[in-house]
Enzyme design. Structure first.
Site, PDB file in Angstrom:
ATOM      1  N   LYS A 269       0.792  -1.210   0.166  1.00 39.76           N
ATOM      2  CA  LYS A 269      -0.003  -0.137   0.055  1.00 39.76           C
ATOM      3  C   LYS A 269       0.898   1.063   0.077  1.00 39.76           C
ATOM      4  CE  LYS A 269      -3.838  -2.095   0.211  1.00 39.76           C
ATOM      5  NZ  LYS A 269      -5.279  -1.916  -0.456  1.00 39.76           N
TER       6      LYS A 269
ATOM      7  N   HIS B 209      -7.354 -13.022  -7.212  1.00 41.99           N
ATOM      8  CA  HIS B 209      -7.870 -11.735  -6.817  1.00 41.99           C
ATOM      9  C   HIS B 209      -9.058 -11.807  -7.344  1.00 41.99           C
ATOM     10  CE1 HIS B 209      -8.823  -7.879  -5.254  1.00 41.99           C
ATOM     11  NE2 HIS B 209      -7.673  -7.842  -4.508  1.00 41.99           N
TER      12      HIS B 209
HETATM   13  C1  3PG Z   1      -7.056  -6.601  -1.236  1.00 42.99           C
HETATM   14  O1  3PG Z   1      -6.401  -6.936  -1.957  1.00 42.99           O
HETATM   15  O2  3PG Z   1      -7.498  -7.462  -0.633  1.00 42.99           O
HETATM   16  C2  3PG Z   1      -7.187  -5.461  -0.607  1.00 42.99           C
HETATM   17  O3  3PG Z   1      -6.419  -4.324  -1.705  1.00 42.99           O
HETATM   18  C3  3PG Z   1      -6.998  -5.341   0.878  1.00 42.99           C
HETATM   19  O4  3PG Z   1      -6.290  -4.068   1.327  1.00 42.99           O
HETATM   20  P1  3PG Z   1      -6.756  -3.560   2.783  1.00 42.99           P
HETATM   21  O5  3PG Z   1      -5.935  -4.725   3.497  1.00 42.99           O
HETATM   22  O6  3PG Z   1      -5.816  -2.181   3.199  1.00 42.99           O
HETATM   23  O7  3PG Z   1      -8.116  -3.613   3.065  1.00 42.99           O
END
Ligand code: 3PG
Length: 411
Positions: A151, A267
């Site tokens: 992030k 994903h």
């Molecule tokens: C994912 O890929 O699941 C999200 O980007 C998770 O991000 P977060 O942990 O900041 O909610």
């Protein structure tokens, strides 16, 4: 319709000869009529009688509604309705999850579950690595895997991405990954990112810590395998693909291509458009089954009610679909992700057990001590759950966990 009925209530169809689906139906029509319309539309019928349909065709290929319980109907589709082409999810989906969603007579219809006969499951190969293969790579046989999503999801350079991964690994995380919107943007070219991340993974390994990072190769269909091959040649230990935007066939193409020798992290971005409405669309369960059939090695399944994404009441059933032994494939690692932080880890593990990958983006990068501290806090939360120690008690002797609980609380 066509003058035939597709209702065979009380009949049992042979699970070796039928694909059996459960749909939740909302309609102003009596449910029997709605069920009949669904079975007709998805097999041999249409909105009116047609001269070309005869009893032989409908007897052999017509779908059969075998049960109506409240608003849930069970429909069996003869295996002959499905393509003989080896493992074709596009054709399967057009039968079990196609035109019915648009039928004007229905206010809503949701595919809740599907069970495939061996004749179809045997067309697919399933995961090449699966949960066990990933665990073997990481030399972590039992404990939950703990990961992070780099992030911010976009914006970091390859150098800063690699630095993030290094800090996450030094803090003890076993996994990290690109986020779903990062592939090959100018600010973070995929080649540079892959090379630099691989270098820090080597460095971590020299320091005694094994970790893998999934590089997102989500791309147009005709280029995805080639991109994955290139990413692999640059040192990637795992690749990631967005299954809803790229398609099930993209996962399958990657998994079945002999040149791809790393696990596939899947994903599910955009799934909420299809899975979120409890009365319309497709539940995550059929998608989970299809991803495993296609060869996904790990799949996001939500946070079992603990994280930031709205939870499907049946989310727990996806664990069984990932790991159950009722299909002839390796188990697929369930990944709990989305709004995860150390204070929810216990709640997740309580529902998932230990065979799970738990990962946090904001819940790592947002830690008061930074990425390394956030990684340590997540690992400490997992250790507490694994050892059966209440997380607050564990936090008394683990500073990073205590800081995380102070910041985000406990679920
Ligand atoms: C994912 O890929 O699941 C999200 O980007 C998770 O991000 P977060 O942990 O900041 O909610």
């Amino acid at each position: 319709m066509d003058g035939y009925t597709y209702l065979h209530l009380g009949e049992t169809v042979d699970p070796d000869r039928y694909v059996i689906c459960k749909y939740r139906v909302t309609s102003k029509l009596p449910i029997e009529k709605a069920a009949d319309a669904i079975a007709a539309e998805q097999s041999t019928g249409t909105w009116t009688g047609i001269s070309t349909l005869d009893p032989e065709i409908i007897g052999r290929l017509g779908a059969r509604v075998t049960d109506i319980s409240g608003d849930v109907i069970t429909v069996g589709f003869p295996v002959e309705d499905f393509s003989v082409e080896v493992g074709s999810v596009p054709q399967i989906l057009s039968v079990i999850a196609g035109n019915l969603f648009g039928l004007g007579a229905l206010d809503g219809v949701r595919l809740e579950d599907v069970v495939f006969p061996r004749e179809i499951t045997s067309q697919f190969k399933g995961p090449k690595f699966g949960a066990e293969g990933i665990r073997r790579m990481l030399d972590r046989p039992e404990k939950p895997l703990v990961g992070t999503i780099v992030k911010p999801k976009i914006g970091l350079s390859p150098e800063r991405t690699a630095q993030y991964v290094y800090e996450a690994g030094s803090g003890g995380l076993t996994n990290s990954k690109d986020d779903e919107t990062l592939v090959d943007q100018a600010f973070c070219p995929i080649e540079d990112r892959t090379v630099m991340v691989s270098e820090v993974l080597d460095r971590l390994e020299e320091e005694g810590h094994r970790m893998i990072h999934a590089i997102n190769v989500s791309a147009r269909t005709d280029r995805i395998v080639e991109l994955a091959e290139r990413v692999q040649s640059w040192g990637a230990r795992q690749i990631m693909v967005d299954v809803i935007t790229c398609g099930f066939s993209a996962v399958q193409a990657l998994a079945e291509d002999p040149s791809i020798k790393v696990p596939i992290h899947v994903h599910r971005t955009m799934h909420g458009a299809i899975t979120k409405n409890p009365l319309h669309g497709v539940a995550m369960l059929p998608f989970t089954k299809l991803v495993r059939m296609c060869g996904g090695d790990a799949l996001h399944i939500g946070t079992l009610g603990a994280g930031k994404m709205s939870a499907d009441v049946h989310e727990d059933s996806n664990l069984g679909a990932c790991l159950g032994d009722d299909v002839p494939y390796r188990g697929m690692m369930p990944v709990c992700s989305g709004g995860v932080y150390p204070g929810v880890v216990g709640a997740i593990v309580e529902r998932s057990g230990f065979n799970v990958q738990i990962q946090a983006g904001g819940g790592v990068a947002g830690h008061p001590d930074g990425v390394r501290g956030g990684a340590m806090a997540m690992c400490q939360a997992v250790d507490a759950a694994y050892e059966g120690v209440p997380v607050q008690e564990y936090a008394e002797t683990h500073r990073e966990l205590r800081l995380a609980l102070e910041k985000w609380g406990l679920k």
